[in-house]
Motif scaffolding. Structure first.
Motif, PDB file in Angstrom:
ATOM      1  N   ARG A   1       0.795  -1.424   0.216  1.00 27.19           N
ATOM      2  CA  ARG A   1       0.187   0.323  -0.011  1.00 27.19           C
ATOM      3  C   ARG A   1       1.079   1.680  -0.172  1.00 27.19           C
ATOM      4  NH1 ARG A   1      -5.110  -2.071  -1.651  1.00 27.19           N
ATOM      5  NH2 ARG A   1      -5.499  -4.257  -0.120  1.00 27.19           N
TER       6      ARG A   1
ATOM      7  N   HIS B   1       1.222   4.387  -2.956  1.00 25.31           N
ATOM      8  CA  HIS B   1       0.616   5.429  -2.713  1.00 25.31           C
ATOM      9  C   HIS B   1       2.043   6.863  -2.655  1.00 25.31           C
ATOM     10  CE1 HIS B   1      -0.340   9.356  -0.245  1.00 25.31           C
ATOM     11  NE2 HIS B   1       0.566   9.065  -0.039  1.00 25.31           N
TER      12      HIS B   1
ATOM     13  N   THR C   1      -3.535   4.220  -8.783  1.00 27.17           N
ATOM     14  CA  THR C   1      -4.319   3.790  -7.925  1.00 27.17           C
ATOM     15  C   THR C   1      -4.643   2.551  -7.732  1.00 27.17           C
ATOM     16  OG1 THR C   1      -5.660   3.615 -10.140  1.00 27.17           O
ATOM     17  CG2 THR C   1      -5.999   5.877  -9.067  1.00 27.17           C
ATOM     18  N   GLN C   2      -5.868   1.353  -7.473  1.00 29.35           N
ATOM     19  CA  GLN C   2      -5.723   0.114  -7.059  1.00 29.35           C
ATOM     20  C   GLN C   2      -6.067  -0.597  -9.214  1.00 29.35           C
ATOM     21  OE1 GLN C   2      -5.155  -2.020  -4.558  1.00 29.35           O
ATOM     22  NE2 GLN C   2      -4.667  -3.442  -6.004  1.00 29.35           N
ATOM     23  N   ARG C   3      -6.837   0.083  -9.415  1.00 31.61           N
ATOM     24  CA  ARG C   3      -7.288  -0.658 -10.316  1.00 31.61           C
ATOM     25  C   ARG C   3      -5.867  -0.120 -11.820  1.00 31.61           C
ATOM     26  NH1 ARG C   3     -10.330  -3.970 -10.890  1.00 31.61           N
ATOM     27  NH2 ARG C   3     -12.280  -4.056 -12.492  1.00 31.61           N
ATOM     28  N   GLU C   4      -5.035   0.643 -11.686  1.00 34.98           N
ATOM     29  CA  GLU C   4      -3.988   0.847 -12.586  1.00 34.98           C
ATOM     30  C   GLU C   4      -3.419  -0.338 -12.314  1.00 34.98           C
ATOM     31  OE1 GLU C   4      -4.433   5.689 -13.250  1.00 34.98           O
ATOM     32  OE2 GLU C   4      -2.903   4.779 -11.881  1.00 34.98           O
TER      33      GLU C   4
ATOM     34  N   TYR D   1      -6.008   3.166 -18.292  1.00 34.47           N
ATOM     35  CA  TYR D   1      -5.327   3.201 -17.326  1.00 34.47           C
ATOM     36  C   TYR D   1      -3.590   2.967 -17.832  1.00 34.47           C
ATOM     37  CZ  TYR D   1      -9.468   2.425 -14.054  1.00 34.47           C
ATOM     38  OH  TYR D   1     -10.769   2.311 -13.368  1.00 34.47           O
TER      39      TYR D   1
ATOM     40  N   ASN E   1      -1.282   6.162 -18.623  1.00 31.15           N
ATOM     41  CA  ASN E   1      -2.174   7.050 -16.488  1.00 31.15           C
ATOM     42  C   ASN E   1      -0.853   6.268 -15.957  1.00 31.15           C
ATOM     43  OD1 ASN E   1      -3.679   8.196 -17.145  1.00 31.15           O
ATOM     44  ND2 ASN E   1      -5.209   6.925 -16.088  1.00 31.15           N
TER      45      ASN E   1
END
Length: 208
Positions: A140, A144, A149-152, A182, A185
């Motif tokens: 995590r 950060h 992001t979690q989806r990326e 994604y 990004n």
């Protein structure tokens, strides 16, 4: 590699047999043995020298966190992946802190399990995104730091496993356009110019 040798360590024999069934359609993965207690697990791992060890959390004679070091000594190059039904169990947090190479939940489908084994064998850390925040603080924190992001991150993991954009879209229930977005990004956030460089930089950052 031509063949991935896999050891399954679980105190329920039905789980060992179930993993064999789930993986039987992939000719590159061979389950070389299963163990239901800590002592036999270490001996089996030493004899078979697997590429990947799937490890449950609790056994009659030990907990998983106590087994990580002996398994490392038995097969120094093996990747140890926790295989559990409990995403927020205290024993899971302790085992992750002991330095395993990944975690996948037991409700994973055959495709996800095959992907996880291949990723682990190729040195990619694989952590189920549903694992409780307290159980994987390092992962995590890395997300950060990079701004992913979690989806990326989910899309990136599938790309690292060699899946095409259409395959990723189907697996995650996304459109191909969304998958492409994604990945773009992720490239921007990791300062990568292409897909290969993205995966390389993600691995060096400890994300894979």
């Amino acid at each position: 590699m031509n063949e991935i040798r896999l050891v399954v360590v679980d105190d329920h024999r039905v789980v060992v047999d179930g993993v064999r069934l789930l993986l039987r359609d992939d000719p590159t993965i061979r389950v070389v043995g299963g163990a239901t207690d800590a002592t036999s697990a270490v001996g089996l791992t030493a004899r078979t020298n697997p590429h990947v060890v799937l490890l449950d959390l609790r056994f009659p004679d030990a907990v998983a966190s106590e087994m990580v070091a002996p398994l490392r000594r038995a097969a120094p190059d093996a990747r140890i992946v926790v295989f559990t039904a409990y995403r927020d169990h205290a024993a899971l947090r302790a085992t992750l802190e002991a330095g395993v190479d990944g975690c996948i939940l037991k409700d994973a489908g055959a495709t996800d399990l095959v992907t996880a084994v291949h990723q682990a064998a190729n040195g990619i850390g694989i952590f189920d995104p549903r694992v409780d925040d307290r159980a994987a603080p390092r992962m995590r924190s890395r997300l950060h730091e990079t701004g992913l992001t979690q989806r990326e991150y989910d899309v990136l993991r599938h790309a690292a496993a060699g899946r095409t954009n259409p395959e990723i879209a189907e697996q995650l229930g996304l459109t191909r356009h969304t998958v492409t977005g994604y990945l773009r990004n992720a490239m921007r956030k990791l300062n990568a110019r292409n897909r290969i460089e993205l995966i390389t930089k993600a691995a060096k950052s400890g994300l894979l």
